[in-house]
Design a protein around this motif. Structure first.
Motif, PDB file in Angstrom:
ATOM      1  N   VAL A   1       0.827  -1.216   0.000  1.00  0.00           N
ATOM      2  CA  VAL A   1       0.000   0.000   0.000  1.00  0.00           C
ATOM      3  C   VAL A   1       0.858   1.262   0.000  1.00  0.00           C
ATOM      4  O   VAL A   1       0.617   2.183  -0.796  1.00  0.00           O
ATOM      5  CB  VAL A   1      -0.969  -0.024   1.209  1.00  0.00           C
ATOM      6  N   TYR A   2       1.878   1.307   0.872  1.00  0.00           N
ATOM      7  CA  TYR A   2       2.638   2.545   1.044  1.00  0.00           C
ATOM      8  C   TYR A   2       3.947   2.555   0.263  1.00  0.00           C
ATOM      9  O   TYR A   2       4.513   3.620   0.033  1.00  0.00           O
ATOM     10  CB  TYR A   2       2.941   2.764   2.531  1.00  0.00           C
TER      11      TYR A   2
ATOM     12  N   ASN B   1       2.300   1.587  -3.784  1.00  0.00           N
ATOM     13  CA  ASN B   1       1.107   2.375  -4.139  1.00  0.00           C
ATOM     14  C   ASN B   1       0.047   1.547  -4.853  1.00  0.00           C
ATOM     15  O   ASN B   1      -0.602   1.999  -5.801  1.00  0.00           O
ATOM     16  CB  ASN B   1       1.495   3.587  -4.994  1.00  0.00           C
TER      17      ASN B   1
ATOM     18  N   GLU C   1      -7.553  -1.672   2.348  1.00  0.00           N
ATOM     19  CA  GLU C   1      -6.647  -1.730   3.499  1.00  0.00           C
ATOM     20  C   GLU C   1      -7.394  -1.999   4.803  1.00  0.00           C
ATOM     21  O   GLU C   1      -6.950  -2.805   5.637  1.00  0.00           O
ATOM     22  CB  GLU C   1      -5.882  -0.407   3.599  1.00  0.00           C
TER      23      GLU C   1
ATOM     24  N   LYS D   1      -3.528  -0.044  -4.861  1.00  0.00           N
ATOM     25  CA  LYS D   1      -4.797   0.245  -4.207  1.00  0.00           C
ATOM     26  C   LYS D   1      -5.441  -1.064  -3.743  1.00  0.00           C
ATOM     27  O   LYS D   1      -5.910  -1.864  -4.546  1.00  0.00           O
ATOM     28  CB  LYS D   1      -5.731   0.986  -5.163  1.00  0.00           C
TER      29      LYS D   1
ATOM     30  N   PRO E   1      -5.605  -4.477  -8.820  1.00  0.00           N
ATOM     31  CA  PRO E   1      -5.558  -3.425  -9.853  1.00  0.00           C
ATOM     32  C   PRO E   1      -4.863  -3.953 -11.098  1.00  0.00           C
ATOM     33  O   PRO E   1      -3.750  -4.468 -11.037  1.00  0.00           O
ATOM     34  CB  PRO E   1      -4.768  -2.302  -9.187  1.00  0.00           C
TER      35      PRO E   1
END
Length: 463
Positions: A39-40, A43, A48, A45, A147
């Motif tokens: 996630v961080y 990136n 979470e 999506k 994604p």
């Protein structure tokens, strides 16, 4: 004997639950790091919040497991399997939120299967195969897709009007091709997982079973080696006692002979009768010493002669009668036994059977039922059962008899029973002690017999 097995099994189950607690902690740390990096760091999506809820639920299960390990309640195999099943459901929820079967880490379903195959019996492993395969199959059709990464295509704003039709056809071809290869990829991953799960369930379980069998064989070998060491020690003492007692017995025999010569029979008949008793007891002591020497390994193998089973049993009963002439013995011989059956009549085996009969007679005491001697055999095995109607074996003796000499002969059983076990096991037989209802005890003995194989000439003649 079961009292020695049960605590060990309980200890192993608790250790397995402790290892499961440690592995689940590692899974929680790995899932948390993977979610943070995705996630961080990348990136990507992802849902979470829902993923953190799955991780928190796994943590709560592990907190319960930690509290469970602090209690003294026994841990069962079903409890361990249930916790592994919860882990599978948690992994399935995590995979559902991250692409399902298309997630590259879908192989993590193999971890609970491997743990199950190592910790639990094979039936649980196949249950886990069914559970993980079902979850995998459901995740193929039901999941939140990751994604997507679009294929590299030309920028449509830079194309001429004449190329738009070609671009549209090319885009449709890409979509159809991607869908086709995606289906093949998913089927291949699914098939690979099912095949790998089956291999893990089979080979890991078989390997664990082989290791357990080897552990049992080593334990039996260690027990036999310990028993043999004790037999050697007793044999050394027997040889020393036989050597030390030989001279006094010889002196007693000489004195008895001289008394017989010095005091005529017609003048001292009572004295001659007592001298005869002394000589009989001296002869009996000499025979007992010869058996002790046999336990020490001083009698050669040729001392055991081949006899018919019927003749050998008659010989054993007659020898026992010389020691217990007043004891009541009830014989039960199978009338359909094979007359041609033969056995090696070793003196140690004869002494072992007489020792059991003596113990049974002493245990029965003045009971009117006496003792029972059951015998049945074929061309390969002989089964003997000796039963008395006494107070029975002490509970601690039933589990440890034959492993070591008993310290006390309070119940009429001591070193003789230990040597009896050793003699019968050395000949390839088995012996079991148990108490009967409403009272009494029983000794079951199985002995191998000589089995004559037809030679080549006889086979040719018969052919």
């Amino acid at each position: 004997m079961l009292t020695h097995v049960t605590p060990k099994s309980e200890f192993n189950a608790r250790q397995n639950l402790k290892w499961l607690f440690i592995l689940r902690n590692m899974l929680i740390v790995a899932a948390s790091l993977l979610l943070i990096i995705s996630v961080y760091g990348l990136n990507i999506k992802l849902p979470e919040g829902q993923l953190w809820m799955v991780i928190v639920s796994i943590i709560s299960v592990n907190v319960y497991t930690s509290m469970r390990l602090q209690t003294d309640d026994p841990v069962s195999e079903l409890e361990i399997f249930s916790q592994l099943a919860i882990d599978v459901l948690a992994i399935a929820a995590f995979m559902y939120l991250t692409g399902g079967a298309s997630n590259p880490i879908i192989w993590v379903f193999l971890l609970p299967l491997i743990v199950t195959a190592i910790m639990l019996p094979q039936s649980y492993a196949w249950y886990m195969v069914a559970l993980t395969t079902t979850m995998y199959t459901i995740l193929i059709a039901h999941n939140i897709p990751l994604p997507s990464i679009e294929p590299h295509m030309p920028d449509p704003t830079r194309l001429q009007p004449d190329d738009m039709a070609h671009y549209s056809m090319l885009l449709n071809a890409y979509a159809a091709s991607d869908r086709h290869y995606y289906d093949l990829h998913m089927f291949g991953m699914w098939f690979g997982f099912v095949f790998s799960a089956g291999l893990v369930a089979f080979f890991v379980v078989e390997l664990a079973k082989t290791l357990k069998t080897q552990e049992r064989s080593l334990a039996i070998a260690r027990e036999n080696a310990l028993r043999d060491e004790r037999v050697i020690a007793l044999g050394t003492l027997a040889a020393s006692a036989a050597h030390d007692m030989g001279t006094p017995l010889g002196t007693i025999a000489i004195v008895a002979h001289e008394l017989r010569q010095e005091y005529p029979l017609h003048r001292f008949p009572d004295l001659h009768e007592k001298i005869d008793i002394v000589q009989q007891q001296v002869d009996r002591c000499k025979k007992a010493l010869s058996v002790m020497s046999a336990s020490a390994g001083e009698i050669r193998a040729e001392s055991g002669s081949v006899m018919r089973v019927t003749a050998y049993l008659d010989n054993v009963i007659n020898l026992w009668r010389t020691q217990k002439s007043t004891a009541k013995l009830n014989l039960f011989i199978d009338p359909d036994n094979v007359d041609e059956a033969e056995i090696i009549a070793e003196r140690t085996l004869t002494h072992a059977l007489i020792n059991i009969l003596n113990n049974a007679a002493e245990a029965s005491g003045d009971n009117r039922k006496g003792i029972e001697f059951h015998a049945a055999w074929d061309l390969r095995l002989m089964h003997i059962k000796i039963r008395d109607y006494g107070p029975g074996f002490p509970p601690e003796m039933v589990g440890t008899a034959g492993r070591q000499p008993l310290i006390s002969k309070k119940h009429g059983l001591g070193v003789g029973l230990f040597l009896t076990y050793s003699a019968i096991h050395r000949l390839g037989g088995t012996i079991h002690l148990y108490n009967t209802q409403p009272h009494g005890a029983c000794v079951d003995i199985t002995l191998p017999l000589l089995h004559a194989e037809p030679n080549e000439e006889e086979a040719t003649d018969n052919g």
